[in-house]
Design an enzyme around this catalytic site. Structure first.
Site, PDB file in Angstrom:
ATOM      1  N   HIS A 109       0.851  -1.191   0.000  1.00 29.90           N
ATOM      2  CA  HIS A 109       0.000   0.000   0.000  1.00 29.90           C
ATOM      3  C   HIS A 109       0.890   1.247   0.000  1.00 29.90           C
ATOM      4  O   HIS A 109       1.846   1.325   0.794  1.00 29.90           O
ATOM      5  CB  HIS A 109      -0.901   0.000   1.235  1.00 29.90           C
ATOM      6  N   ASP A 145      -6.925  -2.120   3.856  1.00 27.20           N
ATOM      7  CA  ASP A 145      -5.589  -1.608   4.216  1.00 27.20           C
ATOM      8  C   ASP A 145      -5.400  -1.556   5.734  1.00 27.20           C
ATOM      9  O   ASP A 145      -4.955  -0.543   6.287  1.00 27.20           O
ATOM     10  CB  ASP A 145      -5.369  -0.217   3.594  1.00 27.20           C
TER      11      ASP A 145
HETATM   12  C1  GRF Z   1       1.225   0.482  -6.192  1.00 30.49           C
HETATM   13  O1  GRF Z   1       1.724   1.726  -5.790  1.00 30.49           O
HETATM   14  C2  GRF Z   1       0.365  -0.145  -5.136  1.00 30.49           C
HETATM   15  O2  GRF Z   1       0.811   0.101  -3.845  1.00 30.49           O
HETATM   16  C3  GRF Z   1      -0.940   0.548  -5.391  1.00 30.49           C
HETATM   17  O3  GRF Z   1      -1.063   0.554  -6.791  1.00 30.49           O
HETATM   18  C4  GRF Z   1       0.239   0.635  -7.354  1.00 30.49           C
HETATM   19  C5  GRF Z   1       0.364  -0.465  -8.354  1.00 30.49           C
HETATM   20  O4  GRF Z   1       1.445  -0.263  -9.202  1.00 30.49           O
HETATM   21  N1  GRF Z   1      -2.030  -0.084  -4.698  1.00 30.49           N
HETATM   22  P1  GRF Z   1       1.935  -1.385 -10.225  1.00 30.49           P
HETATM   23  O5  GRF Z   1       0.702  -1.904 -10.975  1.00 30.49           O
HETATM   24  O6  GRF Z   1       2.612  -2.470  -9.452  1.00 30.49           O
HETATM   25  O7  GRF Z   1       2.861  -0.684 -11.151  1.00 30.49           O
END
Ligand code: GRF
Length: 206
Positions: A109, A145
């Site tokens: 998160h 979360d």
């Molecule tokens: C990450 O920052 C995650 O924490 C959030 O969405 C983003 C996903 O990025 N929930 P990716 O698809 O791994 O590039």
């Protein structure tokens, strides 16, 4: 440990995990299936490029949430995963799904929980004017979360940050922290005691 990874977006965290596993013979895990609620998720392409099975179940293709979740769980279970990694998966999962992998569903998160839960963590942090935010990896429970925290790392907010620039710097941190925590899970080194997660020492080291 056999890992399922769920993605909704570009899948850079999935990629970081795949790269970490490929680079570390002692990692103790392999990704056996990547699932998504979005047929256009970039993470699916990354999985296909790595020769990993993919599963797509869009919520809209099912009459209700429990049915969608049940089908998603069953299709992941076809690959017999021991744990599930949520790597940018933007749907809430209920106990009916989580019960399949007790204390073995892990999420990344983009904030320092418990601050800024939810889907807009980066913009909410900016709007609030915090000077420090970051990345949290936690075990997943039924609240959004909320589950026990495995690890956190801080990222400073710059004066000229916008959502994109701040999120990019948080992602750099996530790309290290998520694989490191998944490795601990794969090596069975996480001990959950209520809200507290303790890390067992690495027995493979002298
Ligand atoms: C990450 O920052 C995650 O924490 C959030 O969405 C983003 C996903 O990025 N929930 P990716 O698809 O791994 O590039």
């Amino acid at each position: 440990m056999r890992l399922a990874v769920l993605v909704s977006g570009s899948g850079t965290n999935l990629q970081a995990l795949l790269d970490a596993i490929a680079a570390d013979p002692g990692f103790g895990g392999e990704v056996v299936v990547v699932g998504s609620d979005r047929p256009d998720a970039g993470g699916l392409e990354r999985a296909r490029a790595a020769g990993i099975a993919t599963v797509v179940e869009a919520l809209d293709d099912h009459p209700d949430r429990p049915t969608w979740e049940g089908v998603l769980r069953a299709r992941l279970e076809d690959q017999e995963p021991d744990a599930v990694v949520l790597a940018g998966f933007m749907r809430i999962l209920s106990g009916a799904f989580l019960d399949g992998w007790p204390d073995r569903v892990i999420n990344t998160h983009p904030s320092l929980l418990p601050a800024f839960r939810g889907a807009h963590a980066v913009s909410d942090a900016l709007e609030h004017g915090v000077k420090l935010t970051g990345s949290t990896v936690h075990l997943v429970d039924e609240q959004v979360d909320h589950g026990p925290i495995v690890a956190q790392r801080a990222v400073e907010v710059a004066e000229d940050d916008d959502e994109t620039s701040l999120h990019e710097r948080i992602k750099v941190v996530e790309h290290e922290l998520l694989p490191a925590c998944v490795k601990l899970l794969c090596q069975d080194r996480l001990v959950v005691d209520g809200r507290h997660v303790h890390v067992r020492p690495d027995r493979s080291r002298p």
